[in-house]
Design a protein around this motif. Structure first.
Motif, PDB file in Angstrom:
ATOM      1  N   ARG A  79       0.819  -1.220   0.000  1.00  0.00           N
ATOM      2  CA  ARG A  79       0.000   0.000   0.000  1.00  0.00           C
ATOM      3  C   ARG A  79       0.844   1.257   0.000  1.00  0.00           C
ATOM      4  NH1 ARG A  79      -2.868  -3.263   3.630  1.00  0.00           N
ATOM      5  NH2 ARG A  79      -1.970  -2.184   5.424  1.00  0.00           N
ATOM      6  N   SER A  80       2.014   1.217   0.611  1.00  0.00           N
ATOM      7  CA  SER A  80       2.874   2.389   0.703  1.00  0.00           C
ATOM      8  C   SER A  80       4.284   1.894   0.965  1.00  0.00           C
ATOM      9  CB  SER A  80       2.419   3.310   1.825  1.00  0.00           C
ATOM     10  OG  SER A  80       2.609   2.680   3.091  1.00  0.00           O
ATOM     11  N   THR A  90       6.040   2.652   3.533  1.00  0.00           N
ATOM     12  CA  THR A  90       6.069   2.257   4.949  1.00  0.00           C
ATOM     13  C   THR A  90       5.569   0.838   5.122  1.00  0.00           C
ATOM     14  OG1 THR A  90       5.802   4.518   5.768  1.00  0.00           O
ATOM     15  CG2 THR A  90       5.083   2.748   7.223  1.00  0.00           C
ATOM     16  N   GLU A  91       4.396   0.548   4.521  1.00  0.00           N
ATOM     17  CA  GLU A  91       3.839  -0.798   4.634  1.00  0.00           C
ATOM     18  C   GLU A  91       4.778  -1.828   4.021  1.00  0.00           C
ATOM     19  OE1 GLU A  91       0.474  -0.123   6.881  1.00  0.00           O
ATOM     20  OE2 GLU A  91       1.213  -2.022   6.091  1.00  0.00           O
ATOM     21  N   ALA A  93       6.237   6.332   8.912  1.00  0.00           N
ATOM     22  CA  ALA A  93       5.208   7.105   8.204  1.00  0.00           C
ATOM     23  C   ALA A  93       5.569   8.587   8.154  1.00  0.00           C
ATOM     24  CB  ALA A  93       3.852   6.906   8.879  1.00  0.00           C
ATOM     25  N   GLU A 137       8.271   9.030   5.558  1.00  0.00           N
ATOM     26  CA  GLU A 137       7.695   8.934   4.212  1.00  0.00           C
ATOM     27  C   GLU A 137       7.043  10.263   3.818  1.00  0.00           C
ATOM     28  OE1 GLU A 137       4.991   5.695   1.755  1.00  0.00           O
ATOM     29  OE2 GLU A 137       4.667   5.970   3.902  1.00  0.00           O
ATOM     30  N   GLU A 138       6.338  10.849   4.782  1.00  0.00           N
ATOM     31  CA  GLU A 138       5.683  12.131   4.536  1.00  0.00           C
ATOM     32  C   GLU A 138       6.716  13.235   4.345  1.00  0.00           C
ATOM     33  OE1 GLU A 138       2.447  14.294   3.661  1.00  0.00           O
ATOM     34  OE2 GLU A 138       2.268  12.234   4.410  1.00  0.00           O
ATOM     35  N   ALA A 190       4.879   9.824   0.097  1.00  0.00           N
ATOM     36  CA  ALA A 190       3.795   9.074   0.725  1.00  0.00           C
ATOM     37  C   ALA A 190       2.805   8.585  -0.312  1.00  0.00           C
ATOM     38  CB  ALA A 190       3.091   9.954   1.755  1.00  0.00           C
ATOM     39  N   GLY A 191       2.079   7.531   0.044  1.00  0.00           N
ATOM     40  CA  GLY A 191       1.046   6.996  -0.828  1.00  0.00           C
ATOM     41  C   GLY A 191       1.502   5.753  -1.557  1.00  0.00           C
ATOM     42  N   PRO A 192       0.595   5.103  -2.267  1.00  0.00           N
ATOM     43  CA  PRO A 192       0.905   3.802  -2.890  1.00  0.00           C
ATOM     44  C   PRO A 192       1.703   3.899  -4.185  1.00  0.00           C
ATOM     45  CG  PRO A 192      -1.360   4.438  -3.366  1.00  0.00           C
ATOM     46  CD  PRO A 192      -0.818   5.480  -2.422  1.00  0.00           C
ATOM     47  N   GLU A 193       1.809   5.114  -4.790  1.00  0.00           N
ATOM     48  CA  GLU A 193       2.430   5.220  -6.106  1.00  0.00           C
ATOM     49  C   GLU A 193       3.883   4.750  -6.074  1.00  0.00           C
ATOM     50  OE1 GLU A 193       1.180   6.139  -8.986  1.00  0.00           O
ATOM     51  OE2 GLU A 193      -0.830   6.598  -8.288  1.00  0.00           O
ATOM     52  N   ALA A 199       5.576   2.778  -3.978  1.00  0.00           N
ATOM     53  CA  ALA A 199       5.750   1.336  -3.750  1.00  0.00           C
ATOM     54  C   ALA A 199       5.371   0.541  -4.989  1.00  0.00           C
ATOM     55  CB  ALA A 199       4.907   0.896  -2.551  1.00  0.00           C
TER      56      ALA A 199
END
Length: 775
Positions: free
Chosen positions: A98-99, A101-102, A124, A127-128, A133-136, A138
């Motif tokens: 999903r990201s 981080t995930e 997180a 990442e920010e 941040a966000g799924p793009e 990953a």
């Protein structure tokens, strides 16, 4: 900066051994892969590492030289890190990606490390802070290759050939014949010709078309021409899909030279000259424009003095500024010219008249006392031999006066059925309005060619896209739709408006002269400006491919650029439209009795109150904005407001002592805005009327939806383009303006699936379009 200069042996392994550090690997890779890390970003990462591993841990010990800005990782090392990440993530399900981080947490967990809530928050936040941040990120990290696009989707929702039949109208047989004719091998265009070779190619093409009877379409019925003048106009419009130098060469020969004989001459001139004009046996030209006066034809200086003793007219060019300039066909091929000159008898001028003047012998040599000069290279249309003319006592018989509106007897007696010289001049010029009608249709064809090339290319050319998906077609981008689809809508709107103009012109009577002149002037200005803007936008929309000569935009741009200034400069024509509107406005009041005037003003005031009702100005629902009543009312209200306010401004200036000419000059911006508003109102009305007139056929062939979308898009895009004016005058509130903008976006999306079949419906064969990117 070298990417592989450092010694890999000096670095820690691509995937550090501490399982807890695996959570940082995706972010470290993306940060370096996207660009060099800055000191502030490295400090942010170190802070998060410290928060994760504790105060005793060393950031650089943990991640080593991955965070050394002086020795950034090389390309090979980054590739190794990416391989390690993808290998470690191979067993992870896609639902967990999903990201970054995930993904990092999953990598750490797979290595036996379960992160604490504080660690997850730290990741997180990092990442920010890095802006990834966000799924793009990953998804892009884990997808190794972009898949190929799927084959073409569903067939079009309607049959383009059914729409072609509707657009072709009653002249379809002639259009089809000419399309087939121009696709023959002998009409294939060749790039790179010298100017001389290009002119001869165009002349040869013109001869072949004359052999096929194209010139006869310009003849009156009594000489074998068609009963409907729109037949020649349809042929001219179709020719514009081919080479525009050929179009103008034929336009000069059949439309201007032949048209001047037809419209200004009498039966004897028609029978003696027109058959030879139609076959190119008598090549001619149209010598009106002079260097010093341009559009001011009424004050041109060439003289035609009547010699009573020899019953001849003697033509002279009194000074160099009075030379006939930019005359198509005169540099090489024309043997006769229709010359516009000040007619003088016994020292008295009777104003501008037209005479037929031989300028070359049958061997192509200039006649005595005629001087001819080539204009040379032009921006475009170099297949047309433009030139200049001077006369030094050139004599022509009395019978060479084109005498439909004035005669000169053998004894020099001048007679005309129109007493006023000014009215006679404008009636004479008004008969030549067919040139403006023709150029408007030619510009429309050029815009259609440009749109067909750009939209077909935009449908197939792909660029960028989300990770893991095929690249996106250019025409799927809203920005690309915004560039092309409102112009496509305008082109369809113009089709119906120009069909209306053609019908009015073909069936016009003397009493219709002013109306047809105004229609032709306004639509010529609108259509040629639209073509110029559309061709440029289409060229840009095709990027570098659009810059290649083989893809036609170079020729389309160069050859149509002059359309905005010949057959009447567009600014001058728009002022002509405004003068006609002001004349009608004044006459409307002059003819009203007091009671009628009171009723008119009361009704106008009530209409204004109704239109500016706050409920109306604030309505933003889609049904209202797509209502044809709302759209038509908005265009009409703008025109009415501009006309009334211009009339008041002019009256104030004239009442203060300013003459009418200078009063209009002082309000010229207002006058031009009124003319454009008038033409746009006319175009939307004719588009709407055309859809209603063809409703049964549209419903039968599933054409109602796409054409209704086009009409809505044209109307709302034009209102959006002038939203500043509507906001200033209280016709829109800001929320309504925003709603219109959003709806234009939505309409572009709804029209997107129809875009290619809509340009296919123009019926332009690939052989004529001749652009490799559009095949």
């Amino acid at each position: 900066m070298s990417t592989d200069s450092s010694d890999p042996g000096d670095r820690p392994p691509a995937a550090p051994g501490d399982p807890a550090l695996r959570a940082f690997l995706p972010m470290v890779y993306v940060a370096w892969a996207d660009g060099d890390l800055e000191a502030a970003e490295i400090r942010a990462i170190c802070d998060r590492v410290t928060a994760t591993l504790g105060e005793d841990a060393s950031c650089t010990d943990a991640l080593g030289r991955w965070l050394d800005p002086e020795r950034p990782p090389g390309a090979g090392e980054l590739a190794g890190l990416l391989t390690a990440i993808r290998s470690a993530a191979a067993g992870l399900g896609p639902a967990r990606r999903r990201s970054l981080t995930e993904l990092g947490l999953d990598l750490a967990r797979a290595a036996g490390h379960e992160t604490a809530p504080a660690e997850r928050r730290a990741l997180a936040e990092l990442e920010e802070a890095l802006g990834i941040a966000g799924p793009e990120a990953a998804r892009a990290l884990l997808v190794p290759a972009r898949p190929a696009p799927e084959p073409a989707g569903l067939p079009p929702a309607f049959d383009p050939t059914a729409l072609t039949r509707l657009l072709d109208g009653e002249q379809r047989p002639e259009r089809e014949r000419l399309r087939e004719l121009l696709c023959r091998p002998e009409f294939r265009r060749r790039d790179g010709l010298s100017r001389a070779a290009y002119r001869e190619q165009v002349w040869a093409w013109a001869g072949r078309l004359a052999e096929e009877g194209i010139g006869e379409l310009a003849l009156p019925p009594e000489l074998g021409g068609p009963a409907d003048r729109r037949t020649f106009l349809a042929a001219f419009e179709t020719l514009a899909f081919h080479d525009l130098s050929l179009l103008i060469k034929l336009g000069v020969q059949f439309g201007l030279f032949g048209g001047s004989i037809l419209q200004l001459g009498t039966e004897s001139h028609h029978r003696h000259y027109l058959p030879a004009v139609a076959t190119l046996e008598l090549p001619g030209c149209f010598a009106m424009t002079e260097t010093a006066h341009g559009s001011n034809v009424q004050e041109l200086e060439t003289t035609a003095r009547y010699d009573r003793e020899r019953q001849e007219f003697v033509l002279d060019t009194p000074r160099d500024g009075a030379r006939k300039d930019y005359i198509g066909g005169v540099a090489l091929h024309a043997r006769m010219a229709t010359v516009f000159a000040q007619l003088e008898i016994d020292g008295h001028s009777h104003g501008v008249h037209a005479l037929l003047v031989p300028i070359r012998d049958e061997d192509g040599e200039p006649l005595p006392d005629v001087r001819i000069e080539d204009c040379g290279e032009k921006l475009g249309l170099n297949g047309v031999d433009n030139g200049r003319l001077w006369f030094d006592g050139v004599r022509v018989p009395r019978e060479n006066l084109l005498d439909r509106f004035a005669t000169v007897a053998a004894d020099g007696t001048y007679a005309s059925p129109i007493a006023s010289p000014t009215k006679r001049f404008f009636v004479m010029l008004g008969t030549l309005v067919g040139g403006r009608v023709s150029i408007a249709h030619a510009a429309q064809s050029a815009a259609k060619s440009a749109l067909a090339i750009a939209i077909r290319y935009g449908d197939r050319r792909r660029q960028f896209g989300a990770a893991g998906e095929p690249e996106t077609a250019l025409l799927d981008y809203l920005s690309h739709q915004r560039r092309l689809l409102p112009r496509l809508a305008t082109t369809y709107a113009l089709h119906f408006a120009l069909a209306h103009l053609a019908a009015r012109w073909a069936g016009s009577r003397p009493e219709d002269r002013r109306e047809v002149e105004g229609l032709a002037a306004g639509l010529k200005a609108f259509a040629t400006r639209h073509a110029t803007d559309t061709i440029q936008e289409c060229r840009e929309a095709c990027g570098g491919q659009g810059y290649l000569a083989e893809n036609r935009f170079a020729a389309l741009k160069a050859d149509t650029d002059v359309f905005t200034t010949f057959e009447g400069d567009n600014t001058v024509l728009l002022q002509l439209v405004t003068k006609g509107l002001l004349t009608g406005y004044r006459r409307q009041f002059e003819e009203m009795r007091l009671a009628g005037l009171v009723r008119y003003l009361a009704g106008r005031a009530a209409h204004a109150v109704s239109e500016l009702n706050p409920i109306v100005t604030r309505l933003t629902d889609e049904d209202h904005l797509r209502s044809r009543d709302f759209q038509l009312a908005a265009f009409a209200w703008r025109e009415d407001h501009l006309l009334g306010s211009l009339a008041r401004r002019l009256k104030r200036r004239i009442d203060s002592g300013l003459d009418s000419f200078h009063a209009l000059v002082a309000c010229q911006d207002h006058a031009l805005a009124l003319a454009r508003a008038h033409v746009e109102r006319l175009v939307i009305e004719q588009f709407a009327a055309g859809l209603e007139a063809h409703r049964p056929s549209l419903d039968e062939h599933q054409l109602t939806e796409p054409l209704t979308l086009l009409c809505d898009l044209f109307a709302l895009a034009r209102l959006e383009a002038d939203k500043g004016w509507f906001l200033e005058h209280g016709y829109f509130d800001p929320p309504k303006s925003k709603a219109i903008r959003n709806l234009v976006n939505r309409l572009c999306g709804e029209l997107r699936p129809h875009a290619v079949p809509l340009v296919d419906a123009f019926g332009i064969p690939d052989e004529l379009l001749a652009a490799p990117i559009a095949r």
